[in-house]
Design an enzyme around this catalytic site. Structure first.
Site, PDB file in Angstrom:
ATOM      1  N   HIS A 159       0.913  -1.091   0.003  1.00 40.28           N
ATOM      2  CA  HIS A 159       0.082  -0.066  -0.070  1.00 40.28           C
ATOM      3  C   HIS A 159       0.729   1.206   0.058  1.00 40.28           C
ATOM      4  CE1 HIS A 159      -3.064  -2.846   1.329  1.00 40.28           C
ATOM      5  NE2 HIS A 159      -4.063  -1.705   0.988  1.00 40.28           N
ATOM      6  N   GLY A 208      -0.937  -1.963  -6.056  1.00 34.22           N
ATOM      7  CA  GLY A 208      -1.697  -3.128  -5.451  1.00 34.22           C
ATOM      8  C   GLY A 208      -3.093  -2.662  -5.014  1.00 34.22           C
ATOM      9  N   GLU A 326     -13.433  -9.225  -0.317  1.00 34.00           N
ATOM     10  CA  GLU A 326     -14.131  -7.767  -0.407  1.00 34.00           C
ATOM     11  C   GLU A 326     -14.381  -7.244  -1.764  1.00 34.00           C
ATOM     12  OE1 GLU A 326     -11.205  -5.503   1.668  1.00 34.00           O
ATOM     13  OE2 GLU A 326     -12.310  -5.545   3.416  1.00 34.00           O
ATOM     14  N   GLU A 342     -19.236  -3.007   0.891  1.00 36.40           N
ATOM     15  CA  GLU A 342     -18.272  -2.237   1.605  1.00 36.40           C
ATOM     16  C   GLU A 342     -18.617  -0.861   1.506  1.00 36.40           C
ATOM     17  OE1 GLU A 342     -14.023  -2.767   1.525  1.00 36.40           O
ATOM     18  OE2 GLU A 342     -13.618  -0.879   2.396  1.00 36.40           O
ATOM     19  N   CYS A 417     -11.106   2.488   7.243  1.00 37.37           N
ATOM     20  CA  CYS A 417     -11.364   2.940   5.804  1.00 37.37           C
ATOM     21  C   CYS A 417     -12.623   3.794   5.533  1.00 37.37           C
ATOM     22  CB  CYS A 417     -10.920   2.145   4.730  1.00 37.37           C
ATOM     23  SG  CYS A 417     -11.741   0.575   4.738  1.00 37.37           S
TER      24      CYS A 417
HETATM   25  O1  FUB Z   1      -6.408  -1.934   1.759  1.00 36.35           O
HETATM   26  C1  FUB Z   1      -7.210  -0.507   1.935  1.00 36.35           C
HETATM   27  C2  FUB Z   1      -8.586  -0.771   2.254  1.00 36.35           C
HETATM   28  O2  FUB Z   1      -8.573  -1.393   3.370  1.00 36.35           O
HETATM   29  C3  FUB Z   1      -9.522  -1.119   1.439  1.00 36.35           C
HETATM   30  O3  FUB Z   1     -10.093  -0.205   0.392  1.00 36.35           O
HETATM   31  C4  FUB Z   1     -10.658  -1.551   2.184  1.00 36.35           C
HETATM   32  O4  FUB Z   1     -11.545  -2.713   1.391  1.00 36.35           O
HETATM   33  C5  FUB Z   1      -9.868  -2.420   3.319  1.00 36.35           C
HETATM   34  O5  FUB Z   1      -9.297  -3.617   2.900  1.00 36.35           O
HETATM   35 ZN    ZN Z   2     -13.641   0.926   3.718  1.00 33.11          ZN
END
Ligand code: FUB
Ligand code: ZN
Length: 671
Positions: A159, A208, A326, A342, A417
């Protein structure tokens, strides 16, 4: 925009003389700062976002150690003290939301607090621009997802670029709101590093978790620096190039679909993989297509949008059905009790649909945006402004035997998030209401408000006076200096044309089309429609008034036969709102309810309920299982449905969006 911001923009772009941008979205939204809401629906929510959500979010960033991570990174000592390497983004997203909010509600204390946070962020940035507390605190022992060296795990889970993307978005918002460069300078330094590391002759990686692409586009718009746009496009075109996946493997982590990395974007036709990543990717593809005129990119997202709307979206606008990953499921895989949905995915789809509108100027994108906004997204935040859903189920059953979805809101999550994404989305809602192209003024969303608009050198205002979404009698008042010729394009919502969604995935039981009546200055007019808009072309002057009457009947909604889960089930809609039955209004349960076809349903506004909602009332059959577990009985009982967005504000219990119309379609779960 403040004057000094404009001067700065000129200074930034001055060195690009002769290289000015030629292409962009043909349809330009009117900025949220030009629309002053006066309504009872969005304004109170945006105020609560300012007074409750944003302070609570900053407080939680502090209490959970997210701010401490930056402090430790500056000191290069300590141990990363939260769970995820992307926890930095909660601070960025809250700063972004707070910056938007500052434009609406100037607040010196908040501005000062943001400045103090920016100072902390600045100190955590490494001299070459790298900013990622999960490594900088202790590069010899970085976060487990970060990899031993910078960027080596970017394709998977580090990330690093996701953090950068949210930093850029926050910096752009902060600069536009305050004219201050403190966060922007940090972002530009980081973006320069990113552009120096990644590119055709440099490191090749498909990020990613997308969002860096959208962020880079925002920095490009602010600075005119072509490298930012080129790198955004490079990242998009990098997808599908990695050779380490196994295309035959069904597992999305092994075939690359989880990251939308299974195929080059130009060949992608289906919404797949992690739904938030997908929404940010498609938004960025739209941005880059608009800014480069790349029609191949445009065609790719057009196809993916059709797949979403025909096969992969829930009736309340939620998306990303599958919890493991997700992610999007297969076509028509839209389970109710385990619907993941989500909140961030809904937000990403608002961004995407707005961009689709800006590319094509068609109302169907705003129809979907409106559906998501009022339903699947808004359900993500409680009425108190400080309790949230991460997932948004369509059904909660008492014994949760088939259900591990959230039935109760939380103040924060370990992976938080969604709350911080809500923070930044809400203040920008007025920015989705209007758009302009040449002499066409698009009215996309309805909320009582006054919008200051400009066509060439002429300025004018449009005031919306009504009580949408509860009432369909809409009035628009024009104020001009002199006469101004333009075409007012009023969106006639798909739902007002008996269209549940712009596909055959869902449909209204009542297919009877009613004409939408429009009056100008009290006189009914005939009008042309185009791409979902009513066209009113005239020379407008102060005092001109347009009235549009949208039908607010309760609609029964049904699903395509291919959506097996919903066969025999009905859901309810009124105006743009999807409804649900909740335990609190239905004798403590909803999983035992049957809503027979053809029975009268009425609407009633209840000011004291859930901060004022219109409920739907009728008669249901309720089915009881005997204590022996061997017998059932049924009886009539009063039925009440509330707007879906308002569920789970009165404690924990059952909820159903879809209800059977006959007992044979009821799956009975005994207490
Ligand atoms: O990976 C960053 C954030 O955390 C994602 O957008 C959400 O789905 C959660 O996994
Ligand atoms: Zn979220």
């Amino acid at each position: 925009m403040k004057k000094n911001v404009f001067v700065f923009l000129l200074a930034l772009t001055g060195n690009l003389a002769g290289n000015t941008q030629q292409t962009d979205y043909p349809f330009t939204p009117v900025p949220f700062t030009s629309v002053k809401l006066t309504d009872q629906f969005w304004l109170p929510r945006i105020q609560i976002n300012h007074s409750v959500t944003i302070p609570a979010s900053f407080e939680r960033c502090d209490k959970t150690g997210r701010i401490k991570n930056f402090i430790m990174a500056a000191e290069k000592s300590g141990k990363f003290c939260t769970t995820y390497p992307f926890d930095d983004t909660d601070i960025y997203k809250t700063i972004e939301g707070a910056s938007f909010s500052l434009s609406l509600f100037p607040d010196k204390k908040l501005e000062g607090y943001i400045d103090s946070l920016i100072t902390i962020v600045a100190r955590a940035q490494e001299p070459d621009g790298y900013l990622y507390t999960a490594r900088t605190i202790n590069p010899a022992s970085p976060h487990g997802w970060a990899g031993p060296e910078r960027w080596v795990k970017e394709r998977e889970l580090s990330h690093e670029l996701y953090n950068s993307g949210h930093l850029y978005e926050a910096a752009a918002a902060h600069f536009q709101a305050t004219g201050k460069r403190n966060l922007l300078d940090i972002a530009l330094k980081n973006a320069d590093l990113v552009c120096s590391v990644f590119g055709p002759d440099k490191r090749h990686t498909a990020p990613g978790h997308q969002v860096v692409e959208m962020g880079l586009v925002k920095l490009y718009r602010l600075t005119g620096k072509k490298e930012y746009l080129n790198t955004a496009k490079f990242f998009i075109l990098e997808r599908g190039n990695y050779k380490g996946y196994d295309p035959k493997n069904k597992d999305p982590w092994r075939n690359g679909a989880y990251w939308q990395d299974h195929l080059p974007v130009l060949q992608q036709k289906e919404a797949v993989g992690h739904a938030v990543r997908a929404g940010y990717l498609y938004s960025a593809v739209a941005d880059v297509a608009a800014l480069t005129g790349d029609t191949a990119l445009l065609n790719a997202i057009d196809s993916i949008w059709v797949n979403l709307v025909t096969k992969k979206i829930y009736v309340q606008g939620g998306a990303g059905a599958v919890g493991a990953g997700e992610r999007y499921g297969e076509n028509y895989e839209l389970p109710n009790a385990t619907a993941y949905n989500e909140t961030c995915a809904a937000i990403s789809n608002v961004y995407w649909n707005q961009r689709m509108f800006q590319l094509h100027g068609e109302a169907k994108y705003i129809d979907l945006l409106e559906k998501i906004l009022y339903n699947g997204l808004l359900s993500g935040v409680g009425l108190d402004g400080k309790s949230f859903f991460y997932t948004n189920a369509l059904q909660i059953r008492h014994n949760f035997r088939h259900n591990d979805m959230e039935a109760e809101r939380s103040g924060w999550f370990e992976c938080s998030c969604c709350p911080t994404n809500v923070c930044r989305l809400l203040p920008s809602v007025p920015g989705y209401m209007y758009a302009i192209r040449d002499r066409d003024v698009y009215v996309n969303l309805f909320a009582a408000s006054t919008a200051s608009l400009q066509l060439g050198k002429q300025t004018f205002t449009i005031e919306q006076q009504h009580d949408y979404p509860w009432n369909g009698q809409l009035r628009f008042m024009v104020k001009t200096k002199g006469k101004i010729p333009f075409t007012l394009r009023l969106r006639i919502p798909g739902w007002a044309r008996q269209e549940a969604i712009a596909s055959d995935l869902y449909y209204f039981g009542d297919k009877k089309q009613t004409d939408i009546r429009i009056k100008v200055n009290g006189i009914p007019v005939t009008y042309q429609t185009e791409k979902g808009y009513a066209l009113l072309n005239r020379e407008w002057k102060t005092g001109d008034q347009v009235e549009m009457e949208l039908p607010m009947e309760v609609q029964r909604v049904y699903s395509n036969d291919k959506l097996k889960e919903n066969q025999g089930l009905v859901s309810l809609q009124r105006g743009p709102l999807t409804y649900c039955a909740e335990w609190a209004d239905n004798e403590g349960r909803t999983s035992n309810l049957v809503l027979p076809a053809g029975k009268r349903l009425t609407a009633e506004f209840i000011p004291s309920l859930l901060r004022g909602v219109t409920v739907i009332k009728g008669e249901a059959i309720s089915v009881q299982t005997g204590k022996d577990g061997l017998s059932v009985s049924s009886r009539q009982q009063p039925f009440t449905a509330i707007p879906y967005y308002a569920w789970a504000n009165r404690g924990k219990g059952e909820m159903s969006v879809w209800l059977p119309e006959t007992i044979k379609d009821l799956s009975i779960i005994a207490y």
